[in-house]
Design a protein around this motif. Structure first.
Motif, PDB file in Angstrom:
ATOM      1  N   UNK A 107      37.692  46.135  12.022  1.00  0.00           N
ATOM      2  CA  UNK A 107      36.365  46.665  12.291  1.00  0.00           C
ATOM      3  C   UNK A 107      35.536  45.653  13.071  1.00  0.00           C
ATOM      4  N   UNK A 108      34.399  46.088  13.539  1.00  0.00           N
ATOM      5  CA  UNK A 108      33.496  45.254  14.332  1.00  0.00           C
ATOM      6  C   UNK A 108      33.207  43.918  13.660  1.00  0.00           C
ATOM      7  N   UNK A 109      32.986  43.921  12.351  1.00  0.00           N
ATOM      8  CA  UNK A 109      32.643  42.698  11.630  1.00  0.00           C
ATOM      9  C   UNK A 109      33.860  41.855  11.299  1.00  0.00           C
ATOM     10  N   UNK A 110      35.047  42.367  11.547  1.00  0.00           N
ATOM     11  CA  UNK A 110      36.309  41.661  11.306  1.00  0.00           C
ATOM     12  C   UNK A 110      36.525  41.350   9.820  1.00  0.00           C
ATOM     13  N   UNK A 170      47.692  31.490  -3.860  1.00  0.00           N
ATOM     14  CA  UNK A 170      46.815  32.664  -3.954  1.00  0.00           C
ATOM     15  C   UNK A 170      46.532  33.258  -2.589  1.00  0.00           C
ATOM     16  N   UNK A 171      46.401  34.569  -2.564  1.00  0.00           N
ATOM     17  CA  UNK A 171      45.943  35.278  -1.383  1.00  0.00           C
ATOM     18  C   UNK A 171      44.560  35.815  -1.705  1.00  0.00           C
ATOM     19  N   UNK A 172      43.594  35.506  -0.837  1.00  0.00           N
ATOM     20  CA  UNK A 172      42.192  35.799  -1.102  1.00  0.00           C
ATOM     21  C   UNK A 172      41.586  36.496   0.112  1.00  0.00           C
ATOM     22  N   UNK A 173      40.742  37.483  -0.140  1.00  0.00           N
ATOM     23  CA  UNK A 173      40.003  38.159   0.932  1.00  0.00           C
ATOM     24  C   UNK A 173      38.564  37.656   0.920  1.00  0.00           C
ATOM     25  N   UNK A 174      38.068  37.290   2.101  1.00  0.00           N
ATOM     26  CA  UNK A 174      36.705  36.792   2.246  1.00  0.00           C
ATOM     27  C   UNK A 174      35.951  37.618   3.271  1.00  0.00           C
ATOM     28  N   UNK A 175      34.657  37.694   3.095  1.00  0.00           N
ATOM     29  CA  UNK A 175      33.811  38.310   4.110  1.00  0.00           C
ATOM     30  C   UNK A 175      33.593  37.312   5.232  1.00  0.00           C
ATOM     31  N   UNK A 195      36.322  29.499   9.992  1.00  0.00           N
ATOM     32  CA  UNK A 195      37.324  30.447   9.500  1.00  0.00           C
ATOM     33  C   UNK A 195      37.097  31.852  10.059  1.00  0.00           C
ATOM     34  N   UNK A 196      35.868  32.250  10.264  1.00  0.00           N
ATOM     35  CA  UNK A 196      35.610  33.603  10.771  1.00  0.00           C
ATOM     36  C   UNK A 196      36.067  33.803  12.211  1.00  0.00           C
ATOM     37  N   UNK A 197      36.316  32.712  12.955  1.00  0.00           N
ATOM     38  CA  UNK A 197      36.779  32.824  14.345  1.00  0.00           C
ATOM     39  C   UNK A 197      38.223  32.364  14.512  1.00  0.00           C
ATOM     40  N   UNK A 229      34.516  29.957  -4.445  1.00  0.00           N
ATOM     41  CA  UNK A 229      35.390  29.274  -3.494  1.00  0.00           C
ATOM     42  C   UNK A 229      35.985  28.006  -4.095  1.00  0.00           C
ATOM     43  N   UNK A 230      35.165  27.234  -4.798  1.00  0.00           N
ATOM     44  CA  UNK A 230      35.674  26.012  -5.444  1.00  0.00           C
ATOM     45  C   UNK A 230      36.754  26.342  -6.467  1.00  0.00           C
ATOM     46  N   UNK A 231      36.553  27.409  -7.226  1.00  0.00           N
ATOM     47  CA  UNK A 231      37.541  27.770  -8.253  1.00  0.00           C
ATOM     48  C   UNK A 231      38.866  28.216  -7.634  1.00  0.00           C
ATOM     49  N   UNK A 232      38.838  28.696  -6.393  1.00  0.00           N
ATOM     50  CA  UNK A 232      40.061  29.085  -5.691  1.00  0.00           C
ATOM     51  C   UNK A 232      40.728  27.923  -4.962  1.00  0.00           C
ATOM     52  N   UNK A 233      40.090  26.755  -4.975  1.00  0.00           N
ATOM     53  CA  UNK A 233      40.693  25.582  -4.350  1.00  0.00           C
ATOM     54  C   UNK A 233      40.202  25.263  -2.958  1.00  0.00           C
ATOM     55  N   UNK A 234      39.118  25.893  -2.529  1.00  0.00           N
ATOM     56  CA  UNK A 234      38.548  25.586  -1.221  1.00  0.00           C
ATOM     57  C   UNK A 234      37.860  24.232  -1.306  1.00  0.00           C
ATOM     58  N   UNK A 235      38.425  23.259  -0.609  1.00  0.00           N
ATOM     59  CA  UNK A 235      37.859  21.918  -0.551  1.00  0.00           C
ATOM     60  C   UNK A 235      38.372  21.242   0.710  1.00  0.00           C
TER      61      UNK A 235
END
Length: 87
Positions: free
Chosen positions: A49-52, A62-67, A3-5, A30-36
């Motif tokens: 930014x550099x770290x994206x 849902x719209x979710x922001x992740x590092x 996902x980060x790329x 993540x599980x509670x948001x439905x990531x499976x």
């Protein structure tokens, strides 16, 4: 691909998640948001930014922001139906 790329504005399917590499509270979140495995996800935006950070995704209604450091543990493949996430 992780996902980060993954490029923005592309629908994807979650192929797998390296749960053992995530902190317990982050995995629970993540599980509670439905990531499976098999879930549809749409990459909306990536930070400039550099770290994206953050990576903004839509999963379900849902719209979710992740590092990026969390997103690198989520494997994706492009969805056949690119209409998921639009609307």
């Amino acid at each position: 691909m992780t996902l980060d790329t993954f490029s923005p504005n592309i629908a994807a399917i979650i192929d797998g998640i390296n749960w053992h590499n995530l902190k317990e509270n982050e995995a629970h979140r993540l599980r509670s948001f439905g990531f499976e495995e098999g879930a549809s996800i749409y990459v909306r935006h990536r930070g400039i930014l550099f770290w994206r950070d953050p990576i903004v995704v839509q999963i379900g209604r849902m719209t979710i922001a992740l590092r990026a450091k969390t997103a690198r543990h989520i494997m994706l493949r492009p969805a056949e139906n690119q209409d998921i996430g639009h609307g």
